[in-house]
Write an enzyme that holds these catalytic residues in place. Structure first.
Site, PDB file in Angstrom:
ATOM      1  N   TYR A  67       0.837  -1.199   0.000  1.00  0.00           N
ATOM      2  CA  TYR A  67       0.000   0.000   0.000  1.00  0.00           C
ATOM      3  C   TYR A  67       0.878   1.258   0.000  1.00  0.00           C
ATOM      4  CZ  TYR A  67      -3.926   2.810   1.831  1.00  0.00           C
ATOM      5  OH  TYR A  67      -4.906   3.729   2.037  1.00  0.00           O
ATOM      6  N   THR A 122      -9.646  15.069   7.953  1.00  0.00           N
ATOM      7  CA  THR A 122      -9.092  16.279   8.576  1.00  0.00           C
ATOM      8  C   THR A 122      -7.864  16.683   7.778  1.00  0.00           C
ATOM      9  OG1 THR A 122      -9.745  15.315  10.671  1.00  0.00           O
ATOM     10  CG2 THR A 122      -8.258  17.214  10.788  1.00  0.00           C
ATOM     11  N   ASP A 138      27.007   2.115 -23.143  1.00  0.00           N
ATOM     12  CA  ASP A 138      27.041   1.483 -21.809  1.00  0.00           C
ATOM     13  C   ASP A 138      28.396   0.791 -21.616  1.00  0.00           C
ATOM     14  OD1 ASP A 138      26.342   0.235 -19.429  1.00  0.00           O
ATOM     15  OD2 ASP A 138      25.117  -1.309 -20.391  1.00  0.00           O
ATOM     16  N   TYR A 182     -10.929  -5.874   3.054  1.00  0.00           N
ATOM     17  CA  TYR A 182     -11.483  -6.132   4.385  1.00  0.00           C
ATOM     18  C   TYR A 182     -12.138  -7.509   4.552  1.00  0.00           C
ATOM     19  CZ  TYR A 182     -10.980  -1.188   5.821  1.00  0.00           C
ATOM     20  OH  TYR A 182     -10.498   0.043   6.179  1.00  0.00           O
ATOM     21  N   HIS A 228     -14.515   5.218   8.207  1.00  0.00           N
ATOM     22  CA  HIS A 228     -13.304   5.542   7.416  1.00  0.00           C
ATOM     23  C   HIS A 228     -13.355   7.018   7.032  1.00  0.00           C
ATOM     24  CE1 HIS A 228     -10.155   5.312   4.340  1.00  0.00           C
ATOM     25  NE2 HIS A 228      -9.865   4.109   4.816  1.00  0.00           N
ATOM     26  N   GLY A 229     -12.191   7.634   6.848  1.00  0.00           N
ATOM     27  CA  GLY A 229     -12.133   8.997   6.314  1.00  0.00           C
ATOM     28  C   GLY A 229     -12.706   9.022   4.901  1.00  0.00           C
ATOM     29  N   ASP A 230     -13.228  10.175   4.490  1.00  0.00           N
ATOM     30  CA  ASP A 230     -13.877  10.208   3.166  1.00  0.00           C
ATOM     31  C   ASP A 230     -12.893  10.460   2.020  1.00  0.00           C
ATOM     32  OD1 ASP A 230     -13.204  12.814   3.498  1.00  0.00           O
ATOM     33  OD2 ASP A 230     -15.231  13.626   3.268  1.00  0.00           O
TER      34      ASP A 230
HETATM   35  C1  SPV Z   1      21.678  -2.692 -17.024  1.00  0.00           C
HETATM   36  O1  SPV Z   1      20.467  -2.475 -16.896  1.00  0.00           O
HETATM   37  O2  SPV Z   1      22.496  -1.821 -17.301  1.00  0.00           O
HETATM   38  C2  SPV Z   1      22.182  -4.059 -16.825  1.00  0.00           C
HETATM   39  C3  SPV Z   1      21.314  -5.201 -17.089  1.00  0.00           C
HETATM   40  O3  SPV Z   1      23.345  -4.189 -16.518  1.00  0.00           O
HETATM   41  S1  SPV Z   1      21.627  -5.706 -18.723  1.00  0.00           S
HETATM   42  O4  SPV Z   1      21.443  -4.568 -19.596  1.00  0.00           O
HETATM   43  O5  SPV Z   1      20.715  -6.788 -19.017  1.00  0.00           O
HETATM   44  O6  SPV Z   1      23.020  -6.165 -18.786  1.00  0.00           O
HETATM   45 MG    MG Z   2      24.501  -2.468 -16.661  1.00  0.00          MG
END
Ligand code: SPV
Ligand code: MG
Length: 431
Positions: A43, A122, A204, A75, A89-91
């Site tokens: 929640y 409130t 990357d 519930y 319960h609050g509204d």
């Molecule tokens: C990333 O999200 O950069 C990861 C996971 O290293 S993967 O891209 O699957 O290698």
């Molecule tokens: Mg990565």
């Protein structure tokens, strides 16, 4: 005497709650439900005090005759047990995901003629401040940092969504769905090297440096409370990694995952199409051990990611590494695969669990995306990371919009399928 039931899901009692109690007592004897930890986390009201402390807090309140645990946001169980004459319960639950809870209560009461009494919520400056303080508390490093370990204990599977900016952080923080009478949401965020680099238009390959990665984390932390797992790539030099562990801990990051590669890192999903070198077990174990020695809190986790299956080095190599890295101090193991079929991941998990029942296991089902969280959990997986789906959904949508504007020399055609600015603004909290 009539019985009245109200459910509390708060760590702090303010005048709004006292008002509910006052109103409830007009109808009869008051039973208060304390929403269990398990239900609270679904929640998005992650507890900052224990379930027992909450029960004690509610028991002390004037007019409360007994306190029981409500173990689900819906519930059904409590109502079938007590058949209270009234639920109070609050509204403030008439809109948004909470409307499903209201609907649930109304239907249950209808079955035996029970009544719902809604009390105007409130909402003054003092109550607003307490709500903000409670939320802010969860964003503080000491609460946020330990939350991942708590979640691993509390949830059958911890669900993690990628975030690379304040906005994507807000999506991970606030997206809630109602499905088959239960609410669901993500538990934590993954700061992916792939998506963080992609958002900056960079490859990357550990080119986006740690200062920049920390800036991204800070942007996300500014607007969220959920725990953060950092994709730490190879962790760099062990001599540098130890400093980064301290920094991440201090910021309130919960875990860093480092992969057992060395030299120029490329994204794992390239597999053997590019040259990638795995670090030796000794070298990588030393890095993990150095990180663990540098760590100051008990909360932070250093998770070792094994690339043996990605690099076609075989199951035995993957398992040998997993046990060695746990021995070196790793707080968890991430096993990765680029196969469409999850069988090698499941085989690894089964074999790992034969010998190690406790060390958390993390998977990233990008390629093997048909397997469900439940199936993975049955094989001993604790954390499932959806590592790049947000970025991959936004990119084609943005590209299409750019093309449409160019083609039509105006924005109208694109605009018809776009989110209104108002919808975006409602996601962003104002002070
Ligand atoms: C990333 O999200 O950069 C990861 C996971 O290293 S993967 O891209 O699957 O290698
Ligand atoms: Mg990565």
């Amino acid at each position: 005497m009539k019985t009245v039931y109200t459910c509390f899901c708060t760590d702090v009692i303010h005048e709004g709650h006292l008002n509910i109690i006052g109103q409830a007592l007009k109808y009869g004897k008051l039973i208060v439900g304390a929403l269990s930890d398990r239900a609270l986390i679904r929640y998005n009201k992650f507890p900052t005090v224990s379930q027992e402390e909450r029960i004690a807090l509610y028991k002390k309140l004037d007019g409360v005759s007994s306190v029981i645990i409500q173990d689900s946001i819906m519930y059904n169980d409590v109502i079938s047990q007590f058949h209270p004459d009234y639920v109070v319960h609050g509204d403030n639950w008439k809109e948004g995901p909470e409307a499903a809870i209201r609907e649930n209560v109304i239907n249950l009461l209808k079955e035996y003629g029970g009544k719902l009494a809604e009390v105007p919520y409130t909402y003054n400056e003092k109550v607003k401040k307490i709500d903000a303080q409670l939320k802010e508390k969860l964003a503080m490093p000491e609460y946020r940092r330990k939350r991942l370990r708590q979640l691993v204990q509390m949830c059958p599977v911890v669900k993690v969504l990628e975030a690379h900016s304040g906005l994507t952080g807000l999506i991970a923080e606030k997206t809630v769905v109602e499905e088959n009478g239960r609410l669901d949401q993500f538990d934590a965020m993954w700061v992916s090297s792939l998506c963080d680099s992609t958002a900056k238009g960079k490859p990357d390959i550990e080119l986006v440096d740690m200062s920049s990665r920390l800036r991204t984390i800070d942007d996300i932390m500014e607007v969220t409370t959920k725990p953060i797992i950092l994709d730490g790539d190879t962790g760099g030099l062990a001599e540098h990694f130890v400093y980064n562990v301290r920094t991440l801990e201090r910021m309130g990051v919960s875990a860093v995952i480092i992969e057992d590669k060395t030299g120029l890192k490329k994204n794992s999903l390239f597999g053997t199409e590019v040259i990638q070198t795995q670090a030796s077990i000794e070298e990588f174990s030393d890095k993990i051990a150095a990180g663990k020695r540098a760590q100051l809190t008990d909360d932070f986790m250093i998770i070792a990611r094994i690339e043996s299956l990605i690099l076609d080095k075989g199951m035995e190599d993957a398992l040998k590494r997993a046990f060695a890295f746990v021995e070196a101090g790793a707080d968890g193991i991430m096993i990765h695969s680029r196969k469409k079929n999850p069988s090698e991941i499941l085989e690894f998990c089964d074999k790992f669990r034969e010998k190690d029942k406790n060390t958390p296991v993390v998977v990233v089902p990008t390629s093997f995306n048909a397997v469900t969280e439940n199936e993975l959990a049955l094989h001993g997986v604790n954390i499932v990371i959806y590592a790049n789906q947000l970025t991959r959904s936004a990119f084609p949508a943005m590209q299409q919009t750019a093309k449409e504007i160019l083609i039509h020399h105006r924005a109208k055609e694109a605009d018809d399928r776009l989110t209104s600015i108002k919808d975006i603004i409602t996601l962003i909290d104002e002070l």
